[in-house]
Design a protein around this motif. Structure first.
Motif, PDB file in Angstrom:
ATOM      1  N   LEU A   1       0.822  -1.214   0.000  1.00  0.00           N
ATOM      2  CA  LEU A   1       0.000   0.000   0.000  1.00  0.00           C
ATOM      3  C   LEU A   1       0.853   1.261   0.000  1.00  0.00           C
ATOM      4  O   LEU A   1       0.318   2.369  -0.125  1.00  0.00           O
ATOM      5  N   ARG A   2       2.159   1.111   0.156  1.00  0.00           N
ATOM      6  CA  ARG A   2       3.025   2.294   0.127  1.00  0.00           C
ATOM      7  C   ARG A   2       2.913   3.010  -1.217  1.00  0.00           C
ATOM      8  O   ARG A   2       3.112   4.225  -1.305  1.00  0.00           O
ATOM      9  N   GLU A   3       2.563   2.261  -2.245  1.00  0.00           N
ATOM     10  CA  GLU A   3       2.390   2.871  -3.561  1.00  0.00           C
ATOM     11  C   GLU A   3       1.104   3.686  -3.631  1.00  0.00           C
ATOM     12  O   GLU A   3       0.883   4.422  -4.583  1.00  0.00           O
ATOM     13  N   HIS A   4       0.249   3.565  -2.605  1.00  0.00           N
ATOM     14  CA  HIS A   4      -1.035   4.278  -2.586  1.00  0.00           C
ATOM     15  C   HIS A   4      -1.092   5.304  -1.469  1.00  0.00           C
ATOM     16  O   HIS A   4      -2.179   5.645  -0.994  1.00  0.00           O
ATOM     17  N   GLY A   5       0.057   5.783  -1.038  1.00  0.00           N
ATOM     18  CA  GLY A   5       0.060   6.881  -0.075  1.00  0.00           C
ATOM     19  C   GLY A   5       0.486   6.538   1.336  1.00  0.00           C
ATOM     20  O   GLY A   5       0.638   7.442   2.164  1.00  0.00           O
ATOM     21  N   LEU A   6       0.669   5.265   1.640  1.00  0.00           N
ATOM     22  CA  LEU A   6       1.099   4.894   2.988  1.00  0.00           C
ATOM     23  C   LEU A   6       2.583   5.207   3.135  1.00  0.00           C
ATOM     24  O   LEU A   6       3.414   4.739   2.362  1.00  0.00           O
ATOM     25  N   ALA A   7       2.913   6.012   4.145  1.00  0.00           N
ATOM     26  CA  ALA A   7       4.298   6.477   4.303  1.00  0.00           C
ATOM     27  C   ALA A   7       5.253   5.337   4.621  1.00  0.00           C
ATOM     28  O   ALA A   7       6.383   5.305   4.132  1.00  0.00           O
ATOM     29  N   GLU A   8       4.824   4.406   5.437  1.00  0.00           N
ATOM     30  CA  GLU A   8       5.697   3.306   5.858  1.00  0.00           C
ATOM     31  C   GLU A   8       4.849   2.054   6.033  1.00  0.00           C
ATOM     32  O   GLU A   8       3.737   2.114   6.561  1.00  0.00           O
TER      33      GLU A   8
ATOM     34  N   LEU B   1      -0.373   2.987  11.931  1.00  0.00           N
ATOM     35  CA  LEU B   1       0.249   3.346  10.658  1.00  0.00           C
ATOM     36  C   LEU B   1      -0.245   4.661  10.070  1.00  0.00           C
ATOM     37  O   LEU B   1       0.498   5.351   9.369  1.00  0.00           O
ATOM     38  N   SER B   2      -1.495   5.014  10.339  1.00  0.00           N
ATOM     39  CA  SER B   2      -2.032   6.227   9.717  1.00  0.00           C
ATOM     40  C   SER B   2      -3.179   6.808  10.527  1.00  0.00           C
ATOM     41  O   SER B   2      -3.907   6.080  11.224  1.00  0.00           O
ATOM     42  N   ASP B   3      -3.323   8.132  10.432  1.00  0.00           N
ATOM     43  CA  ASP B   3      -4.467   8.825  11.028  1.00  0.00           C
ATOM     44  C   ASP B   3      -5.511   9.167   9.970  1.00  0.00           C
ATOM     45  O   ASP B   3      -6.595   9.664  10.305  1.00  0.00           O
ATOM     46  N   GLU B   4      -5.183   8.930   8.699  1.00  0.00           N
ATOM     47  CA  GLU B   4      -6.104   9.272   7.625  1.00  0.00           C
ATOM     48  C   GLU B   4      -7.176   8.193   7.492  1.00  0.00           C
ATOM     49  O   GLU B   4      -6.861   7.008   7.330  1.00  0.00           O
ATOM     50  N   ALA B   5      -8.422   8.631   7.513  1.00  0.00           N
ATOM     51  CA  ALA B   5      -9.550   7.695   7.504  1.00  0.00           C
ATOM     52  C   ALA B   5      -9.540   6.796   6.261  1.00  0.00           C
ATOM     53  O   ALA B   5      -9.805   5.593   6.351  1.00  0.00           O
ATOM     54  N   GLU B   6      -9.221   7.379   5.107  1.00  0.00           N
ATOM     55  CA  GLU B   6      -9.255   6.589   3.872  1.00  0.00           C
ATOM     56  C   GLU B   6      -8.179   5.502   3.888  1.00  0.00           C
ATOM     57  O   GLU B   6      -8.438   4.359   3.497  1.00  0.00           O
ATOM     58  N   LEU B   7      -6.989   5.852   4.352  1.00  0.00           N
ATOM     59  CA  LEU B   7      -5.920   4.854   4.431  1.00  0.00           C
ATOM     60  C   LEU B   7      -6.242   3.793   5.474  1.00  0.00           C
ATOM     61  O   LEU B   7      -5.978   2.603   5.270  1.00  0.00           O
ATOM     62  N   GLN B   8      -6.835   4.206   6.568  1.00  0.00           N
ATOM     63  CA  GLN B   8      -7.221   3.239   7.598  1.00  0.00           C
ATOM     64  C   GLN B   8      -8.225   2.238   7.042  1.00  0.00           C
ATOM     65  O   GLN B   8      -8.132   1.040   7.320  1.00  0.00           O
ATOM     66  N   ARG B   9      -9.183   2.723   6.250  1.00  0.00           N
ATOM     67  CA  ARG B   9     -10.167   1.815   5.650  1.00  0.00           C
ATOM     68  C   ARG B   9      -9.487   0.830   4.704  1.00  0.00           C
ATOM     69  O   ARG B   9      -9.828  -0.352   4.665  1.00  0.00           O
ATOM     70  N   SER B  10      -8.513   1.318   3.941  1.00  0.00           N
ATOM     71  CA  SER B  10      -7.799   0.433   3.014  1.00  0.00           C
ATOM     72  C   SER B  10      -7.053  -0.658   3.771  1.00  0.00           C
ATOM     73  O   SER B  10      -7.055  -1.833   3.373  1.00  0.00           O
ATOM     74  N   ILE B  11      -6.417  -0.283   4.878  1.00  0.00           N
ATOM     75  CA  ILE B  11      -5.673  -1.270   5.671  1.00  0.00           C
ATOM     76  C   ILE B  11      -6.640  -2.240   6.333  1.00  0.00           C
ATOM     77  O   ILE B  11      -6.385  -3.453   6.405  1.00  0.00           O
ATOM     78  N   GLU B  12      -7.782  -1.706   6.811  1.00  0.00           N
ATOM     79  CA  GLU B  12      -8.804  -2.566   7.439  1.00  0.00           C
ATOM     80  C   GLU B  12      -9.298  -3.617   6.449  1.00  0.00           C
ATOM     81  O   GLU B  12      -9.527  -4.777   6.821  1.00  0.00           O
ATOM     82  N   GLU B  13      -9.450  -3.227   5.203  1.00  0.00           N
ATOM     83  CA  GLU B  13      -9.913  -4.180   4.187  1.00  0.00           C
ATOM     84  C   GLU B  13      -8.915  -5.317   4.020  1.00  0.00           C
ATOM     85  O   GLU B  13      -9.304  -6.482   3.852  1.00  0.00           O
ATOM     86  N   VAL B  14      -7.632  -4.994   4.075  1.00  0.00           N
ATOM     87  CA  VAL B  14      -6.613  -6.030   3.962  1.00  0.00           C
ATOM     88  C   VAL B  14      -6.673  -6.959   5.183  1.00  0.00           C
ATOM     89  O   VAL B  14      -6.588  -8.182   5.053  1.00  0.00           O
ATOM     90  N   VAL B  15      -6.871  -6.360   6.349  1.00  0.00           N
ATOM     91  CA  VAL B  15      -6.980  -7.153   7.587  1.00  0.00           C
ATOM     92  C   VAL B  15      -8.155  -8.115   7.477  1.00  0.00           C
ATOM     93  O   VAL B  15      -8.038  -9.316   7.776  1.00  0.00           O
ATOM     94  N   HIS B  16      -9.320  -7.608   7.032  1.00  0.00           N
ATOM     95  CA  HIS B  16     -10.518  -8.458   6.934  1.00  0.00           C
ATOM     96  C   HIS B  16     -10.381  -9.540   5.879  1.00  0.00           C
ATOM     97  O   HIS B  16     -10.978 -10.615   6.009  1.00  0.00           O
ATOM     98  N   SER B  17      -9.584  -9.284   4.843  1.00  0.00           N
ATOM     99  CA  SER B  17      -9.408 -10.299   3.804  1.00  0.00           C
ATOM    100  C   SER B  17      -8.576 -11.484   4.308  1.00  0.00           C
ATOM    101  O   SER B  17      -8.704 -12.595   3.786  1.00  0.00           O
ATOM    102  N   ILE B  18      -7.769 -11.245   5.330  1.00  0.00           N
ATOM    103  CA  ILE B  18      -6.917 -12.316   5.875  1.00  0.00           C
ATOM    104  C   ILE B  18      -7.551 -12.955   7.111  1.00  0.00           C
ATOM    105  O   ILE B  18      -7.557 -14.177   7.257  1.00  0.00           O
TER     106      ILE B  18
END
Length: 276
Positions: free
Chosen positions: A218-225, A257-274
């Motif tokens: 996801l670093r390619e989509h705005g995640l700093a680290e 990892l992030s305070d941005e709501a949109e990035l948090q949702r993206s990471i949450e989706e990855v968590v739920h997929s696993i």
């Protein structure tokens, strides 16, 4: 003038000895490279992202080589006096107190300057005389020149992802070291590390390692680290204590990892997929 090299006990830094073997899982030839550098008095630069094992590696090597380790977490307010030492006034008058760099040089310790690019430029130039054939530490305030103990080694680290024009190693400093690059381990190795360090099950560790691998993309989509191995271990420890997997990942990884709501949702989706 040159000071005689002192004995280890004289400078009482036993508290920096790594007395029990730290867990470290080698990925490449980093152990052999570090040992060779130590034997040849070659300073070492470690490069890698946050939480990938740089500090643990240095602790392991200090244990393996039987040397004390002095760690300095560098920051922008770090002064030369913080490293070398200063005069202090007490009831008996003025006395000199060695700083961590001076103690390490005298005692033959491994001096580890963590995130060295955070230090001021006028502070980092202090290490130059220690990184060539001279291996000396000039102490300007006392007028002394301290010869490094034969067992002394300088090791520095930084995270290249945080580099900028204002925070980077000068070439005059960089070219005094050999460089060992670190990265997050492959999924199978990270599974082993997470299971060992967190105590969670092998299945949970494998799922967390897969999660870390996917989040780093996801670093390619705005995640700093990306998610560090350290954060995966934190999540595993929470899971071991009975915290539900998704909740453990939320507090240990997503919200960290992030305070941005949109990035948090993206990471949450990855968590739920696993962790379905």
């Amino acid at each position: 003038m040159l000071e005689d090299k002192p004995s280890f006990k004289e400078f009482a830094i036993e508290e920096f000895l790594v007395r029990s073997e730290p867990y470290y899982r080698a990925v490449g030839d980093e152990l052999e490279l570090f040992e060779a550098a130590y034997e040849q008095h070659i300073p070492v630069l470690l490069k890698g992202p946050t939480g990938c094992g740089k500090t643990r590696f240095v602790e392991y090597m200090a244990w393996k080589l039987g040397r004390p380790i002095t760690t300095v977490a560098c920051h922008e307010d770090l002064t030369a006096s913080d490293l070398v030492g200063r005069y202090l006034l007490d009831a008996n008058g003025t006395r000199w107190i060695d700083g961590p760099m001076t103690r390490a040089v005298k005692a033959g310790a491994i001096l580890y300057l963590d995130e060295v690019v955070e230090a001021r430029k006028d502070t980092t130039v202090l290490i130059h005389p220690l990184t060539d054939h001279r291996r000396i530490l000039p102490v300007e305030k006392t007028g002394n020149i301290i010869e490094a103990d034969d067992r002394f080694l300088l090791c520095i680290s930084y995270n290249p992802h945080y580099q900028s024009a204002l925070k980077d190693l000068k070439h005059s400093t960089r070219q005094r070291f050999i460089s060992i690059e670190f990265d997050y381990p492959p999924v199978d190795v990270e599974t082993e590390i997470v299971a060992k360090e967190s105590g969670c099950s092998d299945e949970e560790a494998y799922a967390l390692a897969r999660l870390g691998d996917k989040i780093r993309n996801l670093r390619e989509h705005g995640l700093a680290e990306g998610a560090s191995t350290r954060l995966l271990i934190y999540a595993g420890r929470l899971m071991r204590q009975g915290i539900a997997a998704r909740r453990a990942c939320q507090v240990a990884i997503v919200w960290t990892l992030s305070d941005e709501a949109e990035l948090q949702r993206s990471i949450e989706e990855v968590v739920h997929s696993i962790f379905e």
